[in-house]
Design a protein around this motif. Structure first.
Motif, PDB file in Angstrom:
ATOM      1  N   HIS A 167       1.052  -1.250  -0.058  1.00  0.00           N
ATOM      2  CA  HIS A 167       0.006   0.104  -0.120  1.00  0.00           C
ATOM      3  C   HIS A 167       0.968   1.205  -0.063  1.00  0.00           C
ATOM      4  O   HIS A 167       1.759   1.455   0.832  1.00  0.00           O
ATOM      5  CB  HIS A 167      -0.943   0.053   1.282  1.00  0.00           C
ATOM      6  CG  HIS A 167      -2.037   0.971   1.186  1.00  0.00           C
ATOM      7  ND1 HIS A 167      -1.675   2.501   1.573  1.00  0.00           N
ATOM      8  CD2 HIS A 167      -3.198   0.977   0.941  1.00  0.00           C
ATOM      9  CE1 HIS A 167      -2.694   3.120   1.234  1.00  0.00           C
ATOM     10  NE2 HIS A 167      -3.751   2.402   0.910  1.00  0.00           N
ATOM     11  N   ILE A 168       0.591   2.060  -0.898  1.00  0.00           N
ATOM     12  CA  ILE A 168       1.504   3.301  -1.240  1.00  0.00           C
ATOM     13  C   ILE A 168       0.665   4.433  -0.967  1.00  0.00           C
ATOM     14  O   ILE A 168      -0.246   4.593  -1.817  1.00  0.00           O
ATOM     15  CB  ILE A 168       2.165   3.333  -2.529  1.00  0.00           C
ATOM     16  CG1 ILE A 168       3.053   2.173  -2.724  1.00  0.00           C
ATOM     17  CG2 ILE A 168       3.077   4.509  -2.669  1.00  0.00           C
ATOM     18  CD1 ILE A 168       4.036   2.015  -3.976  1.00  0.00           C
ATOM     19  N   THR A 169       1.087   5.431  -0.190  1.00  0.00           N
ATOM     20  CA  THR A 169       0.130   6.642   0.156  1.00  0.00           C
ATOM     21  C   THR A 169       1.395   7.739  -0.250  1.00  0.00           C
ATOM     22  O   THR A 169       2.330   7.756   0.269  1.00  0.00           O
ATOM     23  CB  THR A 169      -0.211   7.201   1.503  1.00  0.00           C
ATOM     24  OG1 THR A 169      -1.062   5.992   1.798  1.00  0.00           O
ATOM     25  CG2 THR A 169      -0.834   8.420   1.763  1.00  0.00           C
ATOM     26  N   GLN A 170       1.035   8.789  -1.243  1.00  0.00           N
ATOM     27  CA  GLN A 170       1.945   9.626  -1.832  1.00  0.00           C
ATOM     28  C   GLN A 170       1.119  10.996  -1.720  1.00  0.00           C
ATOM     29  O   GLN A 170      -0.146  11.058  -2.175  1.00  0.00           O
ATOM     30  CB  GLN A 170       2.046   9.549  -3.309  1.00  0.00           C
ATOM     31  CG  GLN A 170       2.705   8.029  -3.498  1.00  0.00           C
ATOM     32  CD  GLN A 170       2.797   7.840  -4.885  1.00  0.00           C
ATOM     33  OE1 GLN A 170       3.842   8.081  -5.632  1.00  0.00           O
ATOM     34  NE2 GLN A 170       1.957   6.828  -5.673  1.00  0.00           N
ATOM     35  N   VAL A 171       1.639  11.910  -1.334  1.00  0.00           N
ATOM     36  CA  VAL A 171       1.183  13.191  -0.929  1.00  0.00           C
ATOM     37  C   VAL A 171       2.301  14.323  -1.713  1.00  0.00           C
ATOM     38  O   VAL A 171       3.400  14.305  -1.536  1.00  0.00           O
ATOM     39  CB  VAL A 171       1.145  13.712   0.532  1.00  0.00           C
ATOM     40  CG1 VAL A 171       0.706  15.009   0.709  1.00  0.00           C
ATOM     41  CG2 VAL A 171       0.597  12.516   1.471  1.00  0.00           C
ATOM     42  N   ASP A 172       1.612  14.748  -2.793  1.00  0.00           N
ATOM     43  CA  ASP A 172       2.289  15.488  -3.547  1.00  0.00           C
ATOM     44  C   ASP A 172       2.055  17.098  -3.129  1.00  0.00           C
ATOM     45  O   ASP A 172       1.012  17.625  -3.423  1.00  0.00           O
ATOM     46  CB  ASP A 172       1.766  15.392  -4.920  1.00  0.00           C
ATOM     47  CG  ASP A 172       2.563  16.473  -6.065  1.00  0.00           C
ATOM     48  OD1 ASP A 172       3.410  16.909  -5.682  1.00  0.00           O
ATOM     49  OD2 ASP A 172       2.384  16.330  -7.415  1.00  0.00           O
ATOM     50  N   ALA A 173       3.142  17.602  -2.408  1.00  0.00           N
ATOM     51  CA  ALA A 173       2.787  18.946  -1.937  1.00  0.00           C
ATOM     52  C   ALA A 173       2.859  20.049  -3.078  1.00  0.00           C
ATOM     53  O   ALA A 173       2.184  21.154  -2.670  1.00  0.00           O
ATOM     54  CB  ALA A 173       4.009  19.133  -0.872  1.00  0.00           C
ATOM     55  N   GLN A 174       3.447  20.063  -4.071  1.00  0.00           N
ATOM     56  CA  GLN A 174       3.349  20.805  -5.206  1.00  0.00           C
ATOM     57  C   GLN A 174       2.084  21.043  -5.866  1.00  0.00           C
ATOM     58  O   GLN A 174       1.955  21.835  -6.897  1.00  0.00           O
ATOM     59  CB  GLN A 174       4.349  20.609  -6.197  1.00  0.00           C
ATOM     60  CG  GLN A 174       5.844  20.564  -5.513  1.00  0.00           C
ATOM     61  CD  GLN A 174       6.129  21.752  -4.674  1.00  0.00           C
ATOM     62  OE1 GLN A 174       5.813  22.838  -5.198  1.00  0.00           O
ATOM     63  NE2 GLN A 174       6.493  21.533  -3.419  1.00  0.00           N
TER      64      GLN A 174
END
Length: 330
Positions: A167-174
């Motif tokens: 399970h991959i959680t990715q948060v793209d701040a841009q």
């Protein structure tokens, strides 16, 4: 600009509706970290949230003092199943960790199963539900990383009996598309993308499981069988997802599935039919949800325990059911 996630398995247009959210089995399509997945990894579900704050554990479970990293931006949760693999969670996670570090990410926190906090830690995690993602409480790895731009990646690796799960959680701040309103109670200062916080999100058990634990028995009223048959419908059935999740993370729990019928026909025939229907439910929990078979047994008692009158069709319909009985304490 970050790249798309290369996805080696075949694309699929399968769409699954769960809890009112659409999960699409397809390659990740927005700006994300560039990760190469195992060749036999299949993306089973995905959920995207735009302009939100995602709390991610940044320390072991410590009740109210658990440290969290609150990551602000576009969030994507992705679940992968790796069929027929002998890889351990550690072996599944290590190549992904190396890829992140090679791309400029820095480790924020890492831990494994009981060291993380076991059951309590796992239910701090916002992950996609079973059957898309399964977490063995005694056999999982967790890794949290951040890059210089404030992008965050959290990975959970675990195993079931016949497959591995990532399970991959990715948060793209841009990629925040609109301002994020942060409640004052979150304690977040202005103009900060990420901070360490001690706010612990609630992860309560579902109502059906709570009823099972407190009352010892619960009817699985959403199940549907073919007319006059013991064949369980294709589903999905929310009750089975809840039961499976509970049994997988509570290995000491034992469950008896008890089939019931109306009083049409002989007692012997109805007992056989009710037992077969309970066995069909058991088989579904084992084959589709990877619940250990030793945790579930199936019985049938025909029309010996009605919960309504058999005089009316409405009453007979209520009596045709499968109940889950907790045979051992939580």
């Amino acid at each position: 600009m970050l790249k798309k996630l290369p996805f080696i398995a075949q694309e699929s247009s399968l769409k699954v509706l769960l809890i009112g959210i659409s999960f699409v089995a397809s390659p990740i399509h927005a700006a994300t970290v560039d990760l190469v997945m195992p060749s036999n990894a299949i993306l089973t579900a995905e959920r995207e949230e735009v302009a939100t704050v995602q709390p991610l554990p940044a320390g072991v479970f410590d009740n109210k003092d658990t440290i969290f990293l609150n990551a602000e931006g576009q969030v994507r949760h992705s679940a992968y199943r790796i069929a027929s693999t002998s890889l351990t969670p550690f072996q599944m996670l290590e190549p992904l960790k190396k890829q992140l570090i090679d791309q400029g990410y820095t480790s924020v926190f890492a831990c494994a199963d009981s060291v993380c906090g076991g059951y309590d830690f796992r239910y701090l995690l916002d992950i996609l539900p079973v059957p898309h993602m399964r977490v063995d409480l005694g056999n999982f790895q967790y890794f949290l990383a951040e890059n210089f731009s404030g992008d965050i990646v959290a990975i959970v690796a675990s195993r079931a009996r016949t497959a591995g799960f990532l399970h991959i959680t990715q948060v793209d701040a841009q990629s925040t598309e609109q301002p994020v309103e942060i409640p004052p109670s979150a304690g977040l200062p202005d103009n900060k993308d990420t901070i360490l916080s001690t706010q612990v999100p609630s992860r309560p058990l579902g109502g059906l499981v709570n009823k099972l634990i407190t009352q010892g028995v619960v009817p699985l009223d959403d199940l549907a069988f073919e007319t006059g048959s013991s064949t369980l419908g294709s589903g999905p059935f929310a009750s089975l997802e809840d039961i499976a999740d509970y049994l997988i993370r509570t290995s000491e729990a034992k469950l008896i599935l008890v089939g019931h019928t109306d009083n049409e026909g002989s007692l012997e025939g109805n007992i056989n039919l009710s037992r077969q229907r309970a066995a069909s439910v058991r088989e579904r929990l084992v084959s589709r949800y990877d619940v250990p078979s030793a945790q579930i047994s199936a019985q049938g008692i025909g029309f010996l325990a009605p919960r309504a009158t058999n005089v009316t069709e409405v009453g007979r319909e209520k009596n045709r059911r499968v109940e889950a009985v907790l045979a051992s304490p939580r």
